[in-house]
Design a protein around this motif. Structure first.
Motif, mmCIF file in Angstrom:
data_model
loop_
_atom_site.group_PDB
_atom_site.id
_atom_site.type_symbol
_atom_site.label_atom_id
_atom_site.label_comp_id
_atom_site.label_asym_id
_atom_site.label_seq_id
_atom_site.Cartn_x
_atom_site.Cartn_y
_atom_site.Cartn_z
ATOM 1 N N LEU A 165 0.650 -1.347 0.126
ATOM 2 C CA LEU A 165 0.000 0.247 -0.069
ATOM 3 C C LEU A 165 1.260 1.377 0.266
ATOM 4 N N ARG A 180 -4.961 -0.718 -20.703
ATOM 5 C CA ARG A 180 -4.849 -1.813 -20.715
ATOM 6 C C ARG A 180 -5.918 -1.488 -22.358
ATOM 7 N N GLU A 234 4.198 -3.760 -8.530
ATOM 8 C CA GLU A 234 3.239 -3.957 -8.735
ATOM 9 C C GLU A 234 3.328 -2.607 -9.963
ATOM 10 N N PRO A 277 -7.458 -11.094 -2.746
ATOM 11 C CA PRO A 277 -8.370 -10.744 -3.564
ATOM 12 C C PRO A 277 -8.864 -9.099 -3.712
ATOM 13 N N ILE A 278 -7.893 -8.308 -2.579
ATOM 14 C CA ILE A 278 -7.502 -7.073 -2.686
ATOM 15 C C ILE A 278 -7.214 -6.076 -3.076
ATOM 16 N N THR A 279 -5.811 -6.550 -1.428
ATOM 17 C CA THR A 279 -4.765 -5.039 -1.073
ATOM 18 C C THR A 279 -3.133 -5.207 -1.824
ATOM 19 N N ARG A 316 -10.333 1.480 -2.794
ATOM 20 C CA ARG A 316 -8.691 1.380 -4.094
ATOM 21 C C ARG A 316 -8.607 0.169 -4.794
ATOM 22 N N HIS A 317 -9.353 -0.935 -4.731
ATOM 23 C CA HIS A 317 -9.205 -1.826 -5.563
ATOM 24 C C HIS A 317 -9.837 -2.329 -6.645
ATOM 25 N N SER A 332 -4.300 -7.646 -8.710
ATOM 26 C CA SER A 332 -5.172 -8.595 -9.438
ATOM 27 C C SER A 332 -4.312 -9.014 -10.391
ATOM 28 N N ASP A 366 -1.368 -7.370 -16.815
ATOM 29 C CA ASP A 366 -1.532 -6.640 -17.759
ATOM 30 C C ASP A 366 -0.018 -6.404 -17.845
ATOM 31 N N GLU A 373 -8.388 -1.718 -10.460
ATOM 32 C CA GLU A 373 -8.885 -1.861 -11.472
ATOM 33 C C GLU A 373 -9.965 -1.417 -12.715
ATOM 34 N N LYS A 395 -5.903 -9.878 -13.291
ATOM 35 C CA LYS A 395 -5.771 -8.884 -14.363
ATOM 36 C C LYS A 395 -4.807 -7.614 -15.129
ATOM 37 N N ARG A 396 -4.436 -7.246 -13.559
ATOM 38 C CA ARG A 396 -3.132 -6.527 -13.573
ATOM 39 C C ARG A 396 -1.545 -7.229 -13.481
#
Lengths: 278, 78
Positions: A141, B28, A171, A191-193, B16-17, A196, A202, B21, A198-199
């Motif tokens: 974070l 993207r 990241e 899941p959150i912190t 934030r998450h 992800s 990317d 996204e 998808k990222r």
């Protein structure tokens, strides 16, 4: 598809996770030493923890046909006790001799304090002295960018082989300097912190797949080992081939971890058999 | 019922998450435009415009308290 989960805190998970991972193609996991959720007070607590992940956990994983490897370290969150750190570090060589210990990790930074930096340096120095691999945790974070920069500064001041060092939890804002300096990097899917699925895909598309390890960590907090499989699905859904997926999610861990000969799982290649009837 | 502080503390990381996204989706998209040398077709362009309008609405302090309703009405256009 065969998958390697290169960062997995197995002792925090149930046997059902092993079973489901095995059913989804996971053939090996590597467990870095982790924070217990509270600061440990005694060197012996670490020693028993290292015994658990280097002796007992491989037997639990083996029941599901999964190879289990591990790393040893004092967690950055516990680096504020330098006496304890020094005492635990003194025992590392006896674990380096064990058949499933791959190196030193996860060391790294949390709040990037002076004690944390000294602990990181001591961990890396010991690993290099004993020819071990290194897994480095970077903060989460708000502390991530500063902490990663600090990790790179500490490493730049030492005599290290970047090929044998994996900087984890990168990241979008931290990946480039780590790769530019020649280190392996890891995406940790939460899941959150953290990152992800998808990222992560990317970044694989943007930076290439050469020195990247994808993992889901999966500890005792809100986490899910199957974010790794979710990432594979996303990768394949975007049109990347099965071989490309195997290269990222199986062969890259083989290439990095295989620098330690104890990790003897070899990269694999998909071959189509053309069979003709006689 | 939650206090204002509790609302922010309870849902900050989740928001934030979700925002990250959305940022990644837009990155993207831009990368795909660069790669293919062309923008999206009409249907996708409309959806993208709606998303951008939704983001603008969320950033507008004067948009009113019924942001969810406003966005649902916006999304109903596509």
């Amino acid at each position: 598809m065969q998958i390697i989960q290169p960062h997995y805190h197995a002792i925090a998970r149930t046997a059902q996770d092993y079973e489901r991972m095995a059913m989804s193609g996971v053939v090996a996991v590597a467990e870095p030493a982790f924070w217990a959720g509270f600061d440990r007070l005694y060197p012996e607590t670490f020693i028993d923890y290292f015994r658990q992940i280097s002796e007992f956990e491989p037997t639990r994983a083996a029941q599901y046909g999964i190879r289990h490897f591990c790393w040893v370290a004092v967690n950055p969150k516990e680096a504020e006790n330098p006496t304890l750190t020094r005492e635990v570090l003194r025992h590392f060589p006896e674990f380096f001799a064990k058949p499933t210990v791959l190196g030193v990790g996860e060391t790294g930074l949390h709040k990037s304090t002076k004690n944390e930096c000294e602990s990181l340096e001591a961990h890396v120095e010991l690993a290099m002295k004993h020819g071990q691999l290194v897994l480095i945790h970077t903060p989460h974070l708000a502390d991530k960018a500063h902490g990663t920069k600090k990790v790179l500064e500490v490493l730049a001041g030492m005599k290290v082989d970047p090929e044998r060092i994996w900087i984890d939890h990168v990241e979008e804002q931290t990946i480039r300097p780590c790769l530019d300096a020649g280190y392996w990097v890891g995406f940790t899917l939460y899941p959150i912190t953290k990152c992800s699925p998808k990222r992560a895909v990317d970044m694989l598309e943007k930076y290439g797949t050469g020195k990247i390890l994808v993992n889901s960590s999966a500890d005792w907090g809100p986490s899910d080992p199957f974010t790794l499989q979710e990432c594979i699905l996303e990768f394949r859904r975007r049109g990347h081939s099965l071989q490309e997926a195997i290269d990222v999610f199986h062969n890259n861990p083989c290439r990095f971890l295989g620098q330690n000969p104890k990790f003897d799982i070899q990269p694999i290649r998909v071959e189509t058999l053309v069979e003709t009837s006689k | 019922m939650l206090s204002p502080d509790q609302v922010v503390e309870a849902y900050y990381l989740e928001a934030r998450h979700q925002l990250l996204e959305i940022a990644a989706l837009l990155d993207r998209h831009d990368a795909a435009v660069d790669r293919e040398g062309r923008g999206p077709g009409p249907a996708a362009a409309t959806k993208l415009a709606v998303l951008r309008q939704a983001i603008t609405t969320l950033g507008d302090d004067q948009a009113g308290k019924e942001r969810t309703v406003t966005l649902l009405e916006l999304f109903a256009r596509v």
